[in-house]
Design an enzyme around this catalytic site. Sequence first.
Site, PDB file in Angstrom:
ATOM      1  CD  GLU A  25      -7.642   3.208   0.939  1.00  0.00           C
ATOM      2  OE1 GLU A  25      -7.628   3.766   2.056  1.00  0.00           O
ATOM      3  OE2 GLU A  25      -6.869   2.297   0.616  1.00  0.00           O
TER       4      GLU A  25
ATOM      5  CD  GLU B 144      -4.852  -0.590  -0.750  1.00  0.00           C
ATOM      6  OE1 GLU B 144      -5.591   0.083  -0.012  1.00  0.00           O
ATOM      7  OE2 GLU B 144      -4.544  -1.769  -0.493  1.00  0.00           O
TER       8      GLU B 144
ATOM      9  CG  ASP C 129      -1.994   1.035   1.181  1.00  0.00           C
ATOM     10  OD1 ASP C 129      -1.952   1.915   0.313  1.00  0.00           O
ATOM     11  OD2 ASP C 129      -2.916   0.966   2.032  1.00  0.00           O
TER      12      ASP C 129
ATOM     13  CG  HIS D  46      -1.786   5.156   2.898  1.00  0.00           C
ATOM     14  ND1 HIS D  46      -2.044   5.735   4.113  1.00  0.00           N
ATOM     15  CD2 HIS D  46      -2.540   4.017   2.885  1.00  0.00           C
ATOM     16  CE1 HIS D  46      -2.884   5.003   4.800  1.00  0.00           C
ATOM     17  NE2 HIS D  46      -3.201   3.943   4.075  1.00  0.00           N
TER      18      HIS D  46
ATOM     19  CG  HIS E  56     -10.396   0.022   1.921  1.00  0.00           C
ATOM     20  ND1 HIS E  56     -10.998   0.905   2.789  1.00  0.00           N
ATOM     21  CD2 HIS E  56      -9.071   0.114   2.171  1.00  0.00           C
ATOM     22  CE1 HIS E  56     -10.089   1.509   3.518  1.00  0.00           C
ATOM     23  NE2 HIS E  56      -8.904   1.053   3.173  1.00  0.00           N
TER      24      HIS E  56
ATOM     25  CG  ASP F 238     -14.493   1.204   3.011  1.00  0.00           C
ATOM     26  OD1 ASP F 238     -15.590   0.932   3.540  1.00  0.00           O
ATOM     27  OD2 ASP F 238     -13.434   1.303   3.644  1.00  0.00           O
TER      28      ASP F 238
END
Length: 382
Positions: free
Chosen positions: A236, A210, A184, A186, A285, A258
Amino acid sequence: MRITRVETFAVPPRWLFCRIETDSGLVGWGEPVIEGRAQTVRTAVGELAEQFLVGADPLRIEDHWQLMTKGSFYRGGPVLSSAVAGLDQALWDIAGKAYAAPAHQLLGGPVRERVRAYCWVGGDEPAAVRDQVTAQVEAGFTAVKMNASGRTDRLPTTAALDAIARRAEAAREALGPEGDFAVDFHGRLTTAGARRALDVLEPYGPLFVEEPVLPEYTHLIGQVTGSTTVPVATGERLFSRTQVLPALQAGVAVIQPDLSHAGGLSEARRIASLAETFDALVAPHCPLGPLALAASLQLAFCTPNFLIQEQSIGIHYHSGAELLDYVLDREVFRFHEGHLLRPTGPGLGVTIDERAVREADGTAADWHNPTWRHPDGSFAEW
C-alpha cells in the site's frame, strides 16, 4: 475530443475527487488522494492538468501517463503518484464511456463474474473481536481484516505477543475453518519482532499478514517471508513496479497496490502482471472512497491473479460521510454473500452524484492520522 477542464473536490471524510471534462460532453471521475495530504495532492493535480492534459486528447491514456510520471526531472513519490493515479482513473472512465464499455473490458475482458471482499473489524479485546467478526459473518462476509495490535513496542513483549495470539484465536473461532482473517501490522514491528509475531499467529492460519515491516525496510522483508508459512502481504506504500519488485523477489505472497496511490489503473495493472511472474496474488488496498473502489474492481475483474478486495463501507474511522453518499447507483456496491458483482456500466462503472460532491467540497477539516508516542515520549508507529 479534447480535455477542456480539470476540477478537484475535497469531500468528507478525507477524500479528494477529480473531474475531467471534455468538449464532447463526456466526463471522467477519479480519486487522487493521500490520506492526510489531500491539499498537497490537490495542488499536484492542478499542476499536472495544466501542464499535460488541458487541450489534449483524453484517449491517449498511456501517453498521458508517461508524460505525467516522467515529464519532470524530479519524479515519483507518494504525492505525484497519487495525483497521477486519480487523473489516470478519470481518463479510463472517459475511455470506457467513449467506447461504451467497462474499463476492464478495454483491458482484456473479465476473468471472473464476482470478487470476494473483506470488511475491517475493530476491538481491542478478544471478546470484542469475536463479536465484530460474528456480526460480519452474519452479514454474509467470509473474510475480515483487523489490526494486529494498537500501539506496541517495535520488539514486542511476551504479553504483547500473547495479546496478538488471543485476538487471532477469537477471529478464528468466530469464522470457523471456512472463513478467513487477515492481520495488519502497519509496519509497527522490527524485522525480528515481526518474525516472533508471525510465529504466534501461524497456528490460526491467517489469510495473510500485512506490512509486517515498514516499506523502507523492504530489503529485509525476505527475512520474514523465509521464517514462516504465513503468507506475507505488502504494497500500500509502494507506488511503482520498481518499488514492488524487491518485495516480490523477497518472496512476498500478496501485493497490495492502492489504485489511488500507485499510478492509477494503468500502473496497478502492470504491477499485477509483474506479481503474476512471481506466483504472487493481488489484493488491492482500498480504505478510500467510491472511485478508488470502482477502479480497484475494474482491475480485479481483469486480473487472473486477484485474491480479495478491501473496501471501506462501514469502516470504523469514517466520520461525516460514507462511501455511498456520493454515488447515484448504489447497487454497484451491494454485497452478495460477501462478494461484489461485475459492474457492466461504462468506464469505472459508477455514477457519481455530482451535486452531492459539489455541495460537500470544502466542508470537512483536513484529516490527519493520529500521532502516537510510547510511554517514554518517543515516536510510535500508528
